[in-house]
Structure formats: structure tokens, C-alpha cells
Scaffold this active site. Sequence first.
Site, mmCIF file in Angstrom:
data_model
loop_
_atom_site.group_PDB
_atom_site.id
_atom_site.type_symbol
_atom_site.label_atom_id
_atom_site.label_comp_id
_atom_site.label_asym_id
_atom_site.label_seq_id
_atom_site.Cartn_x
_atom_site.Cartn_y
_atom_site.Cartn_z
ATOM 1 N N ASP A 1 0.820 -1.224 0.000
ATOM 2 C CA ASP A 1 0.000 0.000 0.000
ATOM 3 C C ASP A 1 0.850 1.268 0.000
ATOM 4 O O ASP A 1 0.413 2.313 0.490
ATOM 5 C CB ASP A 1 -0.952 0.032 1.212
ATOM 6 C CG ASP A 1 -1.770 -1.233 1.349
ATOM 7 O OD1 ASP A 1 -2.406 -1.622 0.352
ATOM 8 O OD2 ASP A 1 -1.769 -1.838 2.430
ATOM 9 N N HIS B 1 -3.790 -1.743 -6.602
ATOM 10 C CA HIS B 1 -3.147 -0.478 -6.956
ATOM 11 C C HIS B 1 -4.207 0.522 -7.372
ATOM 12 O O HIS B 1 -5.067 0.213 -8.192
ATOM 13 C CB HIS B 1 -2.159 -0.673 -8.121
ATOM 14 C CG HIS B 1 -0.960 -1.484 -7.762
ATOM 15 N ND1 HIS B 1 -0.109 -2.018 -8.702
ATOM 16 C CD2 HIS B 1 -0.467 -1.861 -6.561
ATOM 17 C CE1 HIS B 1 0.856 -2.679 -8.095
ATOM 18 N NE2 HIS B 1 0.657 -2.596 -6.798
#
Length: 458
Positions: free
Chosen positions: A18, A46
Amino acid sequence: MTATKGRNVVVVGTQWGDEGKGKLVDWLTQSAQGVVRFQGGHNAGHTLVINGVKTALHLIPSGIMRPGVKCYIGNGVVLSAAKLFEEIEGLEKAGVEVRSRLRISEACPLILPFHAAIDIAREAAREQGGAEKIGTTGRGIGPAYEDKIARRALRVQDLKHPERFAARLRELLDLHNHLLTTYLGSATFVFDAALKPYIEAGKVQFDVVHAEAMRHAELLKPMMADVSRELNEAHRAGINLLFEGAQGTLLDVDHGTYPYVTSSNCVAGNAAAGSGVGPGMLHYILGITKAYCTRVGGGPFPTELDWQVPGTPGYHMSLVGAEKGVTTGRSRRCGWFDAALLKRSAQVNGLSGLCITKLDVLDGLAELRLCTGYELDGARIDLPPMGAEDIIRCRPIYETLPGWSESTVGVTDYAKLPQNARRYLERIEQVTGVPIDLISTSPDRDHTIMMRHPYDAG
């Protein structure tokens, strides 16, 4: 800018995932003609923001958002065909051409419904037994990698041979249904809506799985490829390639906070093994790191803050940073920047440079803390120990730095950052020994500060 021809860059996360890799891969593809995923599955997420529009990707490389860029899914990826086509159809509805630009390695192991069933049932069994959950996404990634390592996986190439596929699928189902029913007690387990169509009396049904796989086989055939050969040919032709890592170094099955890790190698070295190129083809390793730390799921987190308490720095990070997982929607735990962990990541990846993301999230905090090492059993250490049990016992050693009140959102010139923001970044460089080459100041692809371009760096 004009990039050096035939130069290849690897992008890896240096924390627990992340970190903002998707935006940077998208930004870097202005200098690359091919983007490669080399590990993980649809457990990774993503998020790209282009002209204010958000796009979430899980399997398809982020380069798909750049017209003309070819995208590759390497042999190190475990592939759910069902999720792949969900993603393709979503992109096509948005006007993105995918199928003519996507190449999928025939050596990719397949994720099938019984893998997800085992994943979910195991986590439930851990919880019922009083053990802490690993925090998997429940998407079958781990069980699919288990089949690969045990040399029994069904791979993309098997879809070209229906009789062979059917025979091996029956064998796998016998094995996994035995595990589900006798060890995990799946007959009494309530599976979610996505899995219910495949399961009867706790067993995954052959006919449903087989029929779906055969439908996917016909759709996949035009995209199946010898990805290793195509990448090597592209390199010889002077094409710039970008290797896109998923998750982060601290989730690596060997180098992460074991056992609270994923089931693949997330480090830069796997870009070679997971795509079929030699390590000499990897010229620059870019490590992506947030300006603070986050983690989804269980496992040690030395610098974690009380991120759920309003008015605290951790709550500020969670709120301003919109810290929720792209794949699961779970809230991310938040904490101070851990430079000691980053040193470990730099070591195992051989980082050439860093990109710091979400610097703008720290705007408005009066002071910042930077972890430079730990105290463990009365001794000071500058790198985290191996394994979760010892990391849990580490007490972070902090330096305190002044924050800044000015906004950094959208800044694209390093000199225009607040002085204290520059000092914070310079201290990260000093402690980790890795130069900062890029800084992201918002999710938008254009809000990026460049000091050194990976495709031109020596």
C-alpha cells in the site's frame, strides 16, 4: 525527457504494501514501453488517479492506463481467470484497450475456487481455535502457491489441453475436498456468496469449476505467451521495461515479518525469477515508501499509533491518508516512519533510490517522530530481527523532528517544499543511506517531484 534505451527498472514496496506503487508505475511508464507483474495475485491492489478519475487494479499491470504500453503477467503470478476478466471488462467499459496489449505467461499457476475456500476456512479455523489470524485476503493466493511448490498446480498452459486439464482437476479436487471436509469442517461452514455456487455439502463441485475454466480457456488463448522469450526479445530491441512488484518487502515470505507474510517473494530479486529474465537485465531498483507507515491485517508493527483515537497523529494519518485497503476495504493500521525497517528493505532489495509517497498527509502535524532503531533485551539494534516473535518485543527508538503547517499538496519542485519537510526527507536519507529520487505530493500522476529519473540514473 528521453530515457536511455534498453534500460529496465524494478519498482518494489519497502513496507507492508500500500505504498503507492501503482501511481509511480503509471508515472514511470512515460519512459517505458512494457510493464511486467512478476509475483502475487489479485490480493494486491493499486489505485491510480488520472485527471481526477480513480482506477483500481489488482492483476493487470498499472501500465495498462498508458496507451500503447504492453503489459505482461509473468510466471511468478498466480492467476484467477475469473478476476482477470472482471478487471478486463471494467477497463474496457472505461474505454481502455486491454486484450491486444496483455500477454500472460503460460507458466502462471491458476487460482481456482477451492483455493479461496481453503483460504477462508483456514482463517476461520484459526479464529475458532483462539489463534490470531494471519490476515489473508481470503482470495486463495496462499493455497495456490502451495500447489505450485508441491508441483501439482494447474497452470495456464494446461487450459490448452482439455482432457489433461479435466483429469488433473479431478485429482486436485479429491485432495482439497478431503482437506476441506475432514480437517477444516467445511460441511458446517457458511461460505460467502461468491463461493456458494461452487460448493455443495462443504465440497467444491467438479462440474461447475470445470465448465467455468473451459469458458475462460477460450478467452485466455489469444493472450497466452512465452513471456520470458518476449521480454528478452524486447530488451535486445532496446525497449525499456518496468517490473512492477506487488505488496511489500515486509510481507515477503522469506524476508518479511514471518509468519504474518504473503506467500510469494516481493523483493526485487524475484523480478528475474518471476518473469523469466536474467538478473543482469535489472538496472535500477526503486523502493517505494510512505512518509509514515501503514499495515493491513495482523502482525508486528513497532511504530504503530492509536490511529483510531480522534485528535491523535495516527488518526490524522488514517483520515487524511484515506487508509483503507484497495482489495479488502479493511482499515490500515498507521504509525510513525520506521527507518530501521527501511534499512532492512534496502539491504534485501539492493535499492538504487527511494520514492517517498504521501508526504502531503503529514501537513499540519506539529511534530514528527522517526524510528532509527530498537531496544531489544536491553541492547540497541539498528535493524529489525528476523521473525515476528522477536520484532514484537522490540521497542522503537525515536528522533523527534518539527512538522510543518504549509500545504505540500501538488508541489512539483523540491525547493518549494517547506523547510521542515525537506529536513525530514534529508534525515530519512541520512539514516537509511539511500537517496530519495522521487517524491509524491498527491495521488495525481502529475504531482511528483523528480530529483533523479530512474531511467537516466547511473
